[in-house]
Design an enzyme around this catalytic site. Structure first.
Site, PDB file in Angstrom:
ATOM      1  N   HIS A  62       0.790  -1.241   0.000  1.00 62.52           N
ATOM      2  CA  HIS A  62       0.000   0.000   0.000  1.00 62.52           C
ATOM      3  C   HIS A  62       0.814   1.279   0.000  1.00 62.52           C
ATOM      4  O   HIS A  62       0.261   2.370  -0.082  1.00 62.52           O
ATOM      5  CB  HIS A  62      -0.946   0.034   1.205  1.00 62.52           C
TER       6      HIS A  62
HETATM    7  C1  UD1 Z   1      -2.051   5.934   5.404  1.00 63.75           C
HETATM    8  C2  UD1 Z   1      -0.773   6.490   5.976  1.00 63.75           C
HETATM    9  C3  UD1 Z   1       0.312   5.424   5.922  1.00 63.75           C
HETATM   10  C4  UD1 Z   1      -0.148   4.134   6.579  1.00 63.75           C
HETATM   11  C5  UD1 Z   1      -1.480   3.692   6.006  1.00 63.75           C
HETATM   12  C6  UD1 Z   1      -1.991   2.525   6.798  1.00 63.75           C
HETATM   13  C7  UD1 Z   1      -0.437   8.903   5.605  1.00 63.75           C
HETATM   14  C8  UD1 Z   1       0.270   9.931   4.834  1.00 63.75           C
HETATM   15  N1  UD1 Z   1      -0.291   7.633   5.196  1.00 63.75           N
HETATM   16  O1  UD1 Z   1      -1.818   5.653   4.033  1.00 63.75           O
HETATM   17  O2  UD1 Z   1       1.460   5.882   6.607  1.00 63.75           O
HETATM   18  O3  UD1 Z   1       0.822   3.147   6.360  1.00 63.75           O
HETATM   19  O4  UD1 Z   1      -2.434   4.770   6.102  1.00 63.75           O
HETATM   20  O5  UD1 Z   1      -2.942   1.794   6.124  1.00 63.75           O
HETATM   21  O6  UD1 Z   1      -1.099   9.215   6.563  1.00 63.75           O
HETATM   22  N2  UD1 Z   1      -9.127   4.879   1.017  1.00 63.75           N
HETATM   23  C9  UD1 Z   1     -10.352   4.274   0.915  1.00 63.75           C
HETATM   24  N3  UD1 Z   1     -11.004   3.934   2.068  1.00 63.75           N
HETATM   25  C10 UD1 Z   1     -10.512   4.182   3.300  1.00 63.75           C
HETATM   26  C11 UD1 Z   1      -9.265   4.803   3.378  1.00 63.75           C
HETATM   27  C12 UD1 Z   1      -8.583   5.148   2.238  1.00 63.75           C
HETATM   28  O7  UD1 Z   1     -10.860   4.027  -0.181  1.00 63.75           O
HETATM   29  O8  UD1 Z   1     -11.160   3.830   4.305  1.00 63.75           O
HETATM   30  C13 UD1 Z   1      -8.395   5.196  -0.238  1.00 63.75           C
HETATM   31  C14 UD1 Z   1      -8.712   6.607  -0.754  1.00 63.75           C
HETATM   32  O9  UD1 Z   1      -8.732   6.545  -2.156  1.00 63.75           O
HETATM   33  C15 UD1 Z   1      -7.517   7.402  -0.313  1.00 63.75           C
HETATM   34  C16 UD1 Z   1      -6.401   6.381  -0.366  1.00 63.75           C
HETATM   35  O10 UD1 Z   1      -6.988   5.149   0.014  1.00 63.75           O
HETATM   36  O11 UD1 Z   1      -7.266   8.523  -1.107  1.00 63.75           O
HETATM   37  C17 UD1 Z   1      -5.252   6.689   0.562  1.00 63.75           C
HETATM   38  O12 UD1 Z   1      -5.698   6.859   1.913  1.00 63.75           O
HETATM   39  P1  UD1 Z   1      -4.831   7.758   2.937  1.00 63.75           P
HETATM   40  O13 UD1 Z   1      -5.408   7.637   4.287  1.00 63.75           O
HETATM   41  O14 UD1 Z   1      -4.637   9.129   2.389  1.00 63.75           O
HETATM   42  O15 UD1 Z   1      -3.413   7.089   2.896  1.00 63.75           O
HETATM   43  P2  UD1 Z   1      -3.004   5.563   3.021  1.00 63.75           P
HETATM   44  O16 UD1 Z   1      -2.386   5.151   1.728  1.00 63.75           O
HETATM   45  O17 UD1 Z   1      -4.134   4.777   3.548  1.00 63.75           O
HETATM   46  N1  UDP Z   2      -3.829  -5.539   8.735  1.00 66.80           N
HETATM   47  C1  UDP Z   2      -5.123  -6.076   8.826  1.00 66.80           C
HETATM   48  N2  UDP Z   2      -5.756  -6.452   7.674  1.00 66.80           N
HETATM   49  C2  UDP Z   2      -5.174  -6.335   6.444  1.00 66.80           C
HETATM   50  C3  UDP Z   2      -3.861  -5.791   6.361  1.00 66.80           C
HETATM   51  C4  UDP Z   2      -3.221  -5.396   7.533  1.00 66.80           C
HETATM   52  O1  UDP Z   2      -5.676  -6.214   9.922  1.00 66.80           O
HETATM   53  O2  UDP Z   2      -5.817  -6.695   5.439  1.00 66.80           O
HETATM   54  C5  UDP Z   2      -3.146  -5.131   9.979  1.00 66.80           C
HETATM   55  C6  UDP Z   2      -1.792  -5.765  10.182  1.00 66.80           C
HETATM   56  O3  UDP Z   2      -1.933  -7.027  10.808  1.00 66.80           O
HETATM   57  C7  UDP Z   2      -1.091  -4.730  11.042  1.00 66.80           C
HETATM   58  C8  UDP Z   2      -1.658  -3.416  10.562  1.00 66.80           C
HETATM   59  O4  UDP Z   2      -2.868  -3.744   9.868  1.00 66.80           O
HETATM   60  O5  UDP Z   2      -1.435  -4.906  12.413  1.00 66.80           O
HETATM   61  C9  UDP Z   2      -0.702  -2.745   9.617  1.00 66.80           C
HETATM   62  O6  UDP Z   2      -1.339  -1.649   9.023  1.00 66.80           O
HETATM   63  P1  UDP Z   2      -0.958  -1.114   7.580  1.00 66.80           P
HETATM   64  O7  UDP Z   2      -0.185  -2.118   6.836  1.00 66.80           O
HETATM   65  O8  UDP Z   2      -2.207  -0.589   6.982  1.00 66.80           O
HETATM   66  O9  UDP Z   2      -0.087   0.192   7.909  1.00 66.80           O
HETATM   67  P2  UDP Z   2       1.437   0.440   8.360  1.00 66.80           P
HETATM   68  O10 UDP Z   2       1.757  -0.450   9.492  1.00 66.80           O
HETATM   69  O11 UDP Z   2       2.299   0.210   7.159  1.00 66.80           O
HETATM   70  O12 UDP Z   2       1.434   1.880   8.709  1.00 66.80           O
END
Ligand code: UD1
Ligand code: UDP
Length: 384
Positions: free
Chosen positions: A216
């Site tokens: 992601h």
């Molecule tokens: C964010 C964090 C990242 C973290 C990740 C965990 C920032 C800058 N990044 O990244 O550090 O590792 O969360 O998962 O804060 N979207 C949906 N549904 C949701 C949420 C997001 O469709 O419930 C889609 C939207 O198109 C959105 C994109 O995902 O624009 C990115 O979401 P965003 O929260 O901006 O960043 P992440 O890539 O999720």
């Molecule tokens: N995770 C989850 N379901 C998924 C993918 C990840 O419950 O489909 C959990 C995973 O076990 C871990 C956390 O989400 O505890 C990690 O979050 P993510 O990878 O979104 O973000 P990051 O740690 O890179 O910020």
């Protein structure tokens, strides 16, 4: 005490601390939870509150998705209003997302002390939005809780005093090596996950005969070159080796794949019975997949750590990692998005899995330690 969360990994981390409030400090701490709404799909948010028994948020700010400026700005604006209403003794923020940094900016300008959980981590790559969020948040915090010794070293290198004396403040913050609240959760929830998750049956997976992948990170999802290279390599290895690859897909990646993936590769993945792409799974399902898989391939920070908790080798689809200890232990390896490196590391770990996983992340009681330290400073009269 106010807890600010908004993204999937923060619900998971906050679950450990929230549980410790209820079990170890019920008379001393009243927790108010602010959910910024950065993540909002049910399978990215609600499911974790239910499964991990996190109390319903007291405030749901509904910020949602957007560019960094919009998302960060709106979190600051809306969080400020709720902090002014709550006037907390301390504000807890987690990790390195926009929710973390924006929450820290709002709290610090109102002079509420911040406790940063997962302080001190650095990738030394400021092209990552998370690196900027970490640095800003650490420098606005009064209590810096680092899960690793590398985190402590990074803070000292950045000018934080190793042996600061209380009273702590934003100008004289305290540094703590505390272990990892994610280990607290993995230990606490694994038995419950064993009882209630049926993910292995649902996906028809056999222990040690599948590889778990997650993807992601924005520099992977937003680059045609990198995303195609990674997906092509996962497709090729799974098909060539006839090993199941499971990829529970983050919504960010799900939205980019149809746009960026080359059409031939898309068709090839669709036709590959060994490469399965699913919706995001629950935390319990994830624990089961992590504990039973043969190997993990990921660009997630949290999943890298969990690979270690479950003694699985891990390929890191990034140019670097904050979790240096795993690289030094030889249980994780940086492959970036390079097909040659991914294939080489896969073959090596497949034939010779690492077997030494010395304890690095504490004893499963990081949350109790963190709250104990906060109570010492914020309510000294209550501590025996
Ligand atoms: C964010 C964090 C990242 C973290 C990740 C965990 C920032 C800058 N990044 O990244 O550090 O590792 O969360 O998962 O804060 N979207 C949906 N549904 C949701 C949420 C997001 O469709 O419930 C889609 C939207 O198109 C959105 C994109 O995902 O624009 C990115 O979401 P965003 O929260 O901006 O960043 P992440 O890539 O999720
Ligand atoms: N995770 C989850 N379901 C998924 C993918 C990840 O419950 O489909 C959990 C995973 O076990 C871990 C956390 O989400 O505890 C990690 O979050 P993510 O990878 O979104 O973000 P990051 O740690 O890179 O910020």
């Amino acid at each position: 005490m106010v807890t600010i969360v908004g993204a999937r990994p923060q619900f998971i981390k906050a679950a450990a601390v929230s549980r410790a409030v209820r079990t170890s400090f019920p008379e001393m701490i009243r927790e108010v939870i602010i959910h910024t709404g950065q993540h909002y799909d049910d399978d990215m948010s609600k499911v974790f509150f239910k499964e991990m028994e996190i109390p319903e948020p007291d405030y749901y700010l509904e910020v949602g998705s957007g560019n960094h400026g919009y998302q960060t700005g709106e979190i600051i604006r809306r969080t400020e209003e709720t902090l002014l209403a709550e006037k907390p003794d301390v504000v807890l923020v987690y990790g390195d997302t926009n929710t973390t940094m924006a929450g820290a900016i709002a709290a610090s300008k109102l002079h509420f002390p911040i406790a940063h959980i997962e302080a001190g981590l650095r990738s030394f790559n400021k092209s990552m939005p998370e690196e900027i969020n970490r640095i800003v948040c650490d420098h606005l915090s009064t209590f810096l809780f680092s899960p690793t010794l590398t985190g402590i070293k990074n803070l000292i290198r950045e000018g934080f005093a190793e042996h600061a004396k209380p009273p702590f403040s934003i100008d004289n913050p305290g540094i703590y090596h505390c272990g990892d609240v994610m280990l607290d959760n993995a230990l606490y929830f694994t038995d419950k996950a064993e009882e209630s998750s049926h993910i292995l049956e649902e996906l028809d997976l056999k222990a040690k005969e599948f590889v778990l992948c997650t993807l992601h990170r924005n520099n992977n999802t937003d680059s045609a070159l990198r995303l195609n290279a990674i997906m092509d390599t996962l497709n090729e290895i799974s098909r060539g080796r006839q090993i199941q690859f499971i990829l529970p897909l983050h919504p960010r990646t799900a939205k980019m794949l149809p746009v960026i993936l080359e059409s031939g590769l898309r068709e090839s993945i669709k036709a590959n019975p060994f490469f399965r792409v699913t919706a995001p799974v629950t935390y319990f399902d994830m624990l089961l997949l992590e504990s039973r898989c043969r190997m993990i391939i990921t660009d997630s920070g949290g999943v890298q750590k969990e690979s270690y908790f479950f003694r699985k080798p891990c390929l890191v689809l990034r140019p670097e990692s904050e979790w240096k200890e795993l690289l030094e232990a030889g249980t994780a390896v940086i492959t970036d998005a390079e097909p040659g490196k991914i294939k080489l590391a896969f073959d090596l770990y497949y034939s010779q899995p690492p077997d030494l996983f010395p304890p690095l992340f504490g004893d499963g009681k990081a949350a109790e330690f963190i709250l104990g330290e906060l109570v010492k400073f914020l309510a000294p009269g209550l501590v025996k």
